[in-house]
Design an enzyme around this catalytic site. Structure first.
Site, PDB file in Angstrom:
ATOM      1  N   ARG A 112      11.404   4.226   3.778  1.00  0.00           N
ATOM      2  CA  ARG A 112      10.808   2.711   5.057  1.00  0.00           C
ATOM      3  C   ARG A 112      12.465   2.534   5.257  1.00  0.00           C
ATOM      4  O   ARG A 112      13.278   2.183   4.266  1.00  0.00           O
ATOM      5  CB  ARG A 112       9.561   2.250   3.809  1.00  0.00           C
ATOM      6  CG  ARG A 112       9.593   1.044   5.066  1.00  0.00           C
ATOM      7  CD  ARG A 112       8.722   0.446   4.912  1.00  0.00           C
ATOM      8  NE  ARG A 112       7.562   1.044   4.952  1.00  0.00           N
ATOM      9  CZ  ARG A 112       5.602   0.226   4.896  1.00  0.00           C
ATOM     10  NH1 ARG A 112       5.958  -0.958   4.784  1.00  0.00           N
ATOM     11  NH2 ARG A 112       5.222   0.798   5.697  1.00  0.00           N
ATOM     12  N   ARG A 166       0.731  -1.135   0.283  1.00  0.00           N
ATOM     13  CA  ARG A 166      -0.479   0.376   0.060  1.00  0.00           C
ATOM     14  C   ARG A 166       1.073   1.687  -0.036  1.00  0.00           C
ATOM     15  O   ARG A 166       0.612   2.344  -1.161  1.00  0.00           O
ATOM     16  CB  ARG A 166      -0.951   0.354   1.662  1.00  0.00           C
ATOM     17  CG  ARG A 166      -2.258  -0.560   1.579  1.00  0.00           C
ATOM     18  CD  ARG A 166      -2.501  -1.285   2.980  1.00  0.00           C
ATOM     19  NE  ARG A 166      -2.184  -2.118   3.305  1.00  0.00           N
ATOM     20  CZ  ARG A 166      -1.610  -3.690   2.935  1.00  0.00           C
ATOM     21  NH1 ARG A 166      -3.052  -3.803   2.138  1.00  0.00           N
ATOM     22  NH2 ARG A 166      -1.052  -4.320   3.418  1.00  0.00           N
ATOM     23  N   THR A 167       1.765   1.119   0.925  1.00  0.00           N
ATOM     24  CA  THR A 167       2.317   2.968   1.405  1.00  0.00           C
ATOM     25  C   THR A 167       2.851   3.003  -0.270  1.00  0.00           C
ATOM     26  O   THR A 167       3.310   4.304  -0.682  1.00  0.00           O
ATOM     27  CB  THR A 167       3.308   2.424   2.370  1.00  0.00           C
ATOM     28  OG1 THR A 167       2.329   2.391   3.459  1.00  0.00           O
ATOM     29  CG2 THR A 167       3.917   4.225   2.867  1.00  0.00           C
ATOM     30  N   LYS A 192      25.715  -4.784  -2.229  1.00  0.00           N
ATOM     31  CA  LYS A 192      27.215  -5.228  -2.446  1.00  0.00           C
ATOM     32  C   LYS A 192      27.854  -4.447  -0.972  1.00  0.00           C
ATOM     33  O   LYS A 192      28.957  -4.194  -1.057  1.00  0.00           O
ATOM     34  CB  LYS A 192      27.842  -4.977  -3.532  1.00  0.00           C
ATOM     35  CG  LYS A 192      27.317  -5.110  -4.829  1.00  0.00           C
ATOM     36  CD  LYS A 192      27.054  -4.132  -6.289  1.00  0.00           C
ATOM     37  CE  LYS A 192      26.736  -4.652  -6.992  1.00  0.00           C
ATOM     38  NZ  LYS A 192      27.232  -3.405  -8.545  1.00  0.00           N
ATOM     39  N   HIS A 234       4.633   7.052  11.662  1.00  0.00           N
ATOM     40  CA  HIS A 234       3.746   6.832  10.169  1.00  0.00           C
ATOM     41  C   HIS A 234       3.306   7.660  10.045  1.00  0.00           C
ATOM     42  O   HIS A 234       2.267   7.314   9.874  1.00  0.00           O
ATOM     43  CB  HIS A 234       4.109   4.929   9.934  1.00  0.00           C
ATOM     44  CG  HIS A 234       3.531   5.013   8.605  1.00  0.00           C
ATOM     45  ND1 HIS A 234       3.413   5.349   7.743  1.00  0.00           N
ATOM     46  CD2 HIS A 234       3.025   3.873   8.426  1.00  0.00           C
ATOM     47  CE1 HIS A 234       3.149   4.562   6.906  1.00  0.00           C
ATOM     48  NE2 HIS A 234       2.668   3.855   6.773  1.00  0.00           N
TER      49      HIS A 234
HETATM   50  C1  NCD Z   1       2.182  -0.807   8.163  1.00  0.00           C
HETATM   51  C2  NCD Z   1       3.400  -0.479   8.677  1.00  0.00           C
HETATM   52  O1  NCD Z   1       4.454  -0.984   7.645  1.00  0.00           O
HETATM   53  O2  NCD Z   1       3.750  -0.009   9.310  1.00  0.00           O
HETATM   54  N1  NCD Z   1       1.277  -0.606   7.610  1.00  0.00           N
HETATM   55  C3  NCD Z   1       0.902  -0.573   6.190  1.00  0.00           C
HETATM   56  O3  NCD Z   1       2.204   1.003   6.329  1.00  0.00           O
HETATM   57  N2  NCD Z   1       0.292   0.317   5.899  1.00  0.00           N
HETATM   58  C4  NCD Z   1       1.566  -2.026   9.382  1.00  0.00           C
HETATM   59  C5  NCD Z   1       1.857  -3.574   9.399  1.00  0.00           C
HETATM   60  O4  NCD Z   1       2.950  -3.521   8.062  1.00  0.00           O
HETATM   61  O5  NCD Z   1       1.593  -4.553   9.674  1.00  0.00           O
END
Ligand code: NCD
Length: 314
Positions: free
Chosen positions: A105, A55-56, A83, A133
């Site tokens: 991320r 999703r993100t 590497k 987040h």
């Molecule tokens: C979450 C995350 O990666 O922090 N998902 C997200 O970004 N929508 C939660 C999760 O991984 O459970």
């Protein structure tokens, strides 16, 4: 160093209000037959993900595309990190290539803040370890406001965040943002999955889901993030589910107007039953759709709004 979005604390009340307003504009753009505006034409947005995401990442990439920005995608397994290249060299390379903003991320808490101190361009935190987040919290706040029609505040709304709170960056950002907007937040989970020190969490906590079922407007479920466990924290998944899963029967005992939320990915049958995830009271798909408009708002706010581009949204 430009302004970045690494945590909810980076945002003033005024910033939050502007971002929610911009989200409204961009969600309207997303309803159009051609959901694209020239607002960030000529800009390049890079996504730098060291952890998996569906999703993100897609949502940020779609948001950038709909603003007419170019998108650079870094893929961990095919990159030079395999590497031995360092995080700093990787990030500086992306900046040297000409990226105007990095969406990042990473599995380490604080890593996005650290990278932002090395670079000139803005960073957006798309999840750093168990820390924050912020765009997930913004989209969740927006989705709740829209659903309950509460304007730009969440006063009087009670939100139960249920499950593995300890490892959840989503919970951390949501507690900060939702409580600042006036919501009353309760954390629910087994003792080992609720942070020991709640002094910095503006929320109540309980170990009983039964306690909050009939008094919450939002039941916000979290996945058990076993990949972040460093020791065995729960006796078994089935024991966790028995006490904390949102089953069809438990959904029946919530307020008739209560809604179900989850940041995804959902693990059906563990923290949430299919009947709850797919019920007419589930906002899970709405959260995903809302995320695109909210991320357009964040990218535009960091790259366009301060550079006289407001008039070019359309
Ligand atoms: C979450 C995350 O990666 O922090 N998902 C997200 O970004 N929508 C939660 C999760 O991984 O459970």
């Amino acid at each position: 160093m430009s302004r970045s979005l690494t945590s909810i604390a980076d945002l003033s009340d005024d910033d939050i209000s502007q971002l929610l307003e911009l989200s409204r504009i961009f969600l309207e753009v997303n309803q159009r037959e051609i959901p694209k505006v020239p607002a960030l034409r000529g800009k390049t947005v890079a996504t730098l993900f060291f952890e998996n995401s569906t999703r993100t990442r897609l949502s940020f990439e779609l948001a950038a595309t709909r603003l007419s920005a170019d998108v650079l995608t870094f893929t961990l397994t095919t990159s030079s990190v395999s590497k031995g290249e360092s995080l700093r060299d990787t990030a500086e390379t992306i900046e040297s290539l000409g990226a105007d903003l990095i969406v990042m991320r990473h599995f380490s808490s604080g890593s996005v803040q650290l990278v932002s101190s090395w670079l000139e361009i803005p960073l957006v935190n798309a999840g750093d370890g168990a820390h924050e987040h912020p765009t997930q919290a913004l989209l969740d706040a927006y989705a709740i406001m829209e659903h309950f029609n509460t304007g730009k505040r969440l006063d009087g709304i009670s939100v139960a965040i249920v499950g593995d709170v300890l490892h959840s960056r989503v919970a951390r950002s949501n507690v900060q943002l939702l409580s600042r907007l006036g919501a009353q937040v309760t954390l629910v989970g087994p003792p080992a999955l609720i942070p020991l020190d709640l002094s910095l969490w503006p929320a109540r906590a309980t170990n009983s889901l039964e306690d909050v079922l009939s008094e919450s407007d939002v039941i916000y479920m979290l996945r058990v993030q076993s990949e972040r466990f460093t020791e065995s924290l729960i006796p078994s998944m089935s024991e966790f589910s028995r006490l904390f899963s949102l089953t069809a029967e438990r959904l029946e005992r919530t307020r008739k107007e209560a809604v179900v939320m989850h940041p995804g990915p959902i693990i059906r049958g563990v923290e949430i039953a299919a009947e709850a995830a797919d019920s007419s009271r589930s906002l899970i798909r709405t959260q995903v759709t809302t995320g695109v408009g909210v991320r357009m708002a964040v990218l535009y706010w960091l790259l366009g709004a301060n550079q006289g581009r407001l008039e070019s949204i359309w």
